[in-house]
Design an enzyme around this catalytic site. Structure first.
Site, PDB file in Angstrom:
ATOM      1  CG  ASP A  44       3.753  -3.692  -0.278  1.00  0.00           C
ATOM      2  OD1 ASP A  44       2.818  -4.992  -0.820  1.00  0.00           O
ATOM      3  OD2 ASP A  44       3.813  -3.876   0.761  1.00  0.00           O
ATOM      4  CD  GLU A 229      -4.243  -6.075   0.572  1.00  0.00           C
ATOM      5  OE1 GLU A 229      -4.097  -5.667   1.656  1.00  0.00           O
ATOM      6  OE2 GLU A 229      -2.806  -6.848   0.376  1.00  0.00           O
TER       7      GLU A 229
END
Length: 343
Positions: A44, A229
């Site tokens: 991420d 997401e």
């Protein structure tokens, strides 16, 4: 970041140890030392440039941090952004400790703002926290409290995976979300908190709300089949481009993460794909996926303009290194009709 994978905490905890071994070979080094690598292991990642230095912030204990002057060789810091979590995090999210997910960072009004996710696996009782500082190099972050929380049995969305975007009127917005009812958007005030009276609205879903799977997905028993997401909105020319990650991360070589994109002339949407389908109804144009030669899967992305060059970053699960998650960087070019593509 996908919260359902119960093995993910262990995977991230091993990241620093594995990265040292990967970067330095057989010579042993203390886990407390900084080290440099050209193949940083991250989950991420987001990036920023302050002065002549590039920064990566990523998922990890207290938020992982790396620095570079050329975006090739990265120095991995032994010090996380936060050595002690603010007390409100455990009050707001029962069971949360200090494993922080999916940060985002932006400079706005002469200050750096960093948002981060506090959550626990398989639940949408989550919170997005906020830090601020004057200079990334000082690492003197101020706790600015909580931006937004989600509550089990109250909300049908999940407050993780934040991304800041500033619209053409210099108004800040936050986009976030994972599974449940998909990607959420809300306007912020001048303190980078939710604006008065603002309510989240859904701007992207993995499937149309009326979609009925032919059989249940055992990995989605908490949040259904809405496997979307990690939103990131990037402004280019006349459009805001919404990148999202579809399907599943955090399984190493068994991951099937990929990135889709849509665009809108308004930050509020609707975001349409190349076929004109609204992402809120399951639209999205596939932008990046694993090729099974270099990457098994790739996702949780960000996009930036640094020194006149548009670049795309994400993490990818290596097809040649046992599925470890490594940093991917690629230049973005644009088609004649204004759609992004990777070189």
């Amino acid at each position: 970041m996908l919260y359902i994978k119960r093995t993910f905490i262990l995977a991230i905890a091993l990241t620093a140890i594995s990265a040292i071994a990967f970067a330095q070979g057989p010579r042993r080094r203390s886990a407390q030392e900084n080290f440099t690598t050209e193949t940083p292991m991250v989950h991420d990642p987001v990036m920023a440039k302050d002065g002549d230095t590039y920064y990566i912030f990523a998922t990890g204990m207290g938020i992982q941090k790396m620095t570079s002057t050329d975006r090739k060789t990265w120095s991995v810091s032994r010090y996380p952004v936060m050595s002690v979590m603010p007390g409100w995090t455990t009050d707001s999210v029962p069971g949360f400790r200090n494993h922080v997910w999916a940060p985002d960072v932006i400079r706005w009004h002469d200050r750096w703002w960093l948002a981060y996710s506090c959550s626990t696996f398989g639940k949408n009782g989550s919170a997005i926290g906020l830090l601020s500082c004057r200079s990334l190099g000082d690492n003197m972050w101020k706790d600015e409290g909580c931006i937004v929380t989600s509550r089990e049995k109250r909300d049908d969305w999940n407050a993780i995976d934040p991304n800041f975007v500033i619209d053409g009127n210099d108004t800040p917005w936050l986009v976030w979300g994972s599974f449940w009812d998909g990607i959420q958007l809300a306007r912020l005030d001048t303190t980078m908190h939710m604006a008065a009276g603002e309510k989240p609205r859904t701007i992207a879903r993995r499937y149309d709300p009326n979609f009925k799977p032919s059989e249940p997905n055992p990995t989605s028993r908490f949040a259904g089949t809405n496997a979307i997401e990690a939103p990131f909105i990037f402004k280019h020319a006349d459009y805001y481009y919404l990148f999202v990650s579809w399907d599943y991360c955090c399984r190493g070589a068994k991951s099937n993460y990929r990135v889709a994109v849509g665009r809108s002339k308004s930050v509020e949407g609707p975001y349409l794909d190349r076929e004109g389908k609204d992402m809120a109804n399951g639209g999205g144009t596939l932008f990046l996926e694993g090729d099974k030669k270099e990457w098994e899967a790739a996702g949780h992305c960000a996009a930036y303009n640094f020194d006149g060059e548009d670049i795309f970053i994400c993490h990818g699960y290596s097809a040649t290194k046992n599925g470890v998650a490594l940093l991917i960087q690629r230049p973005i070019t644009w088609t004649a009709d204004g759609w992004p593509q990777l070189q």
